[in-house]
Design an enzyme around this catalytic site. Structure first.
Site, PDB file in Angstrom:
ATOM      1  N   HIS A   1       2.296   0.123  -2.908  1.00  0.00           N
ATOM      2  CA  HIS A   1       1.612   1.300  -3.438  1.00  0.00           C
ATOM      3  C   HIS A   1       2.356   1.779  -4.820  1.00  0.00           C
ATOM      4  O   HIS A   1       3.043   2.642  -4.959  1.00  0.00           O
ATOM      5  CB  HIS A   1       1.871   2.403  -2.350  1.00  0.00           C
ATOM      6  CG  HIS A   1       0.912   3.668  -2.725  1.00  0.00           C
ATOM      7  ND1 HIS A   1       1.254   4.795  -3.302  1.00  0.00           N
ATOM      8  CD2 HIS A   1      -0.440   3.917  -2.277  1.00  0.00           C
ATOM      9  CE1 HIS A   1       0.231   5.812  -3.422  1.00  0.00           C
ATOM     10  NE2 HIS A   1      -0.766   5.164  -2.924  1.00  0.00           N
TER      11      HIS A   1
ATOM     12  N   HIS B   1       3.196  14.250   3.732  1.00  0.00           N
ATOM     13  CA  HIS B   1       2.440  13.841   2.351  1.00  0.00           C
ATOM     14  C   HIS B   1       1.212  14.919   2.013  1.00  0.00           C
ATOM     15  O   HIS B   1       0.206  14.700   1.447  1.00  0.00           O
ATOM     16  CB  HIS B   1       1.516  12.413   2.618  1.00  0.00           C
ATOM     17  CG  HIS B   1       0.881  11.915   1.366  1.00  0.00           C
ATOM     18  ND1 HIS B   1       1.595  11.573   0.441  1.00  0.00           N
ATOM     19  CD2 HIS B   1      -0.287  11.289   1.339  1.00  0.00           C
ATOM     20  CE1 HIS B   1       0.770  11.078  -0.554  1.00  0.00           C
ATOM     21  NE2 HIS B   1      -0.275  11.001  -0.113  1.00  0.00           N
TER      22      HIS B   1
ATOM     23  N   ASP C   1      -8.166   6.538  -1.946  1.00  0.00           N
ATOM     24  CA  ASP C   1      -7.554   5.247  -2.474  1.00  0.00           C
ATOM     25  C   ASP C   1      -7.021   4.500  -1.158  1.00  0.00           C
ATOM     26  O   ASP C   1      -6.757   3.401  -1.315  1.00  0.00           O
ATOM     27  CB  ASP C   1      -6.340   5.331  -3.298  1.00  0.00           C
ATOM     28  CG  ASP C   1      -5.141   5.936  -3.139  1.00  0.00           C
ATOM     29  OD1 ASP C   1      -5.363   7.307  -2.502  1.00  0.00           O
ATOM     30  OD2 ASP C   1      -4.159   5.764  -3.180  1.00  0.00           O
ATOM     31  N   HIS C   2      -7.339   5.056   0.116  1.00  0.00           N
ATOM     32  CA  HIS C   2      -7.037   4.477   1.345  1.00  0.00           C
ATOM     33  C   HIS C   2      -8.251   4.135   2.138  1.00  0.00           C
ATOM     34  O   HIS C   2      -8.052   3.413   3.137  1.00  0.00           O
ATOM     35  CB  HIS C   2      -5.929   5.034   2.078  1.00  0.00           C
ATOM     36  CG  HIS C   2      -4.554   5.166   1.307  1.00  0.00           C
ATOM     37  ND1 HIS C   2      -3.474   4.446   1.640  1.00  0.00           N
ATOM     38  CD2 HIS C   2      -4.279   5.756   0.328  1.00  0.00           C
ATOM     39  CE1 HIS C   2      -2.543   4.649   0.796  1.00  0.00           C
ATOM     40  NE2 HIS C   2      -2.846   5.433  -0.005  1.00  0.00           N
TER      41      HIS C   2
HETATM   42 ZN    ZN Z   1      -1.895   9.565  -0.656  1.00  0.00          ZN
END
Ligand code: ZN
Length: 304
Positions: free
Chosen positions: A269, A140, A67-68
């Site tokens: 986000h 993350h 998604d990035h």
């Molecule tokens: Zn992520």
């Protein structure tokens, strides 16, 4: 300078929020646009904004989750068709070069402009006479970075009106006074430029974070920032869940902005579980800790 949110959702696109991408328009400062992350559909969002791909100078990728980055190959290819001729540099974690090379090669895409890809390590990754960019590792699960942009201080301006009052004739002398030099006038007087230059104008500081759990590296990145852009995937009461999924809550982001002495926090986000009304509640939660908080929506823009 404008901060423009092109996608503000988490994980998957929704009707109201596309996946992550944020632009900084520096058209007045350097005739350029910098982009942070490039989720799928970013080029479509750009078509609906004032941004032109030809002006893209740098793309900073925070981490390699789809998604990035899934919007990168298409955006890079389209730039060739939209008059992009100037060099473009992509910064990102290890693996970003292979992702770009493979997707362009396998799809037979040829770029008409020079593309440089830099896999970053914590520390300074770019500096010129206007900006310094540093990055550091977040938390993350996979390598995820936060970026801190520090603008160089601008020299103070020369007080021409006061010089005139003192009877200093305008002309080439002013150039020397502007540099803080001492100058002897035709009438024999000595004028010190330093005495006629106003205070330095502090450069701006912008911190843009990738996905992360709260982590100690974050504070230095956000220290005294004019704007902090931080994910807030979950509401405050879902702290356990946020930790488990390696994300932050609204109050995690707000606490960071507060301890770092930031001036303005923008949450992004946002999970698709939150509709428009719920998003406002997220913002209120953060404001209880850090009052100058806003929540981004797609195409929202903020002047820096
Ligand atoms: Zn992520």
């Amino acid at each position: 300078m404008e901060l423009i949110f092109l996608g503000t959702g988490a994980g998957v696109p929704s009707k109201n929020r596309n996946v992550t991408s944020i632009a900084i328009s520096m058209l007045n400062e350097r005739n350029a646009i910098w982009l942070f992350d490039c989720g799928e559909g970013t080029q479509h969002q750009i078509l609906r904004s004032s941004i032109r791909l030809s002006k893209l100078e740098k793309i900073f990728i925070t981490h390699l989750h789809g998604d990035h980055i899934f919007g990168l190959p298409g955006l890079l290819s389209s730039r060739s068709f939209q008059g992009g001729e100037t060099e473009l540099t992509v910064y990102g974690p290890t693996g970003i070069a292979a992702f770009i090379e493979n997707s362009l090669e396998l799809s037979g895409s040829h770029l008409t402009y020079p593309l440089q890809v830099i896999e970053v390590e914590p520390g300074e990754i770019f500096r010129d006479n206007q900006w310094q960019v540093v990055c550091d590792e977040l938390d993350h699960g996979i390598s995820s970075f936060g970026y801190r942009l520090v603008e160089a201080d601008k020299p103070g301006t020369l007080d021409a009106a006061r010089l005139k009052q003192e009877g200093v004739p305008a002309g080439p002398l002013y150039q020397e006074l502007k540099q803080g030099k001492k100058v002897t006038l035709p009438d024999g007087r000595m004028i010190d430029g330093e005495a006629f230059i106003g205070p330095k104008q502090k450069g701006r500081i912008i911190a843009i974070f990738g996905d992360t759990r709260p982590q100690e590296n974050e504070r230095a990145l956000a220290e005294n920032a004019d704007i902090v852009v931080h994910e807030a995937t979950f509401e405050a009461s879902k702290e356990e869940m946020a930790k488990e999924y390696m994300h932050s809550t609204t109050t995690d982001a707000a606490k960071l902005a507060q301890i770092a002495g930031a001036k303005h926090l923008i949450l992004t986000h946002i999970s698709s579980r939150y509709d428009k009304e719920a998003s406002l509640q997220l913002c209120d939660e953060a404001r209880e800790v850090f009052p100058n908080t806003d929540i981004a929506e797609d195409f929202a823009s903020f002047t820096i």
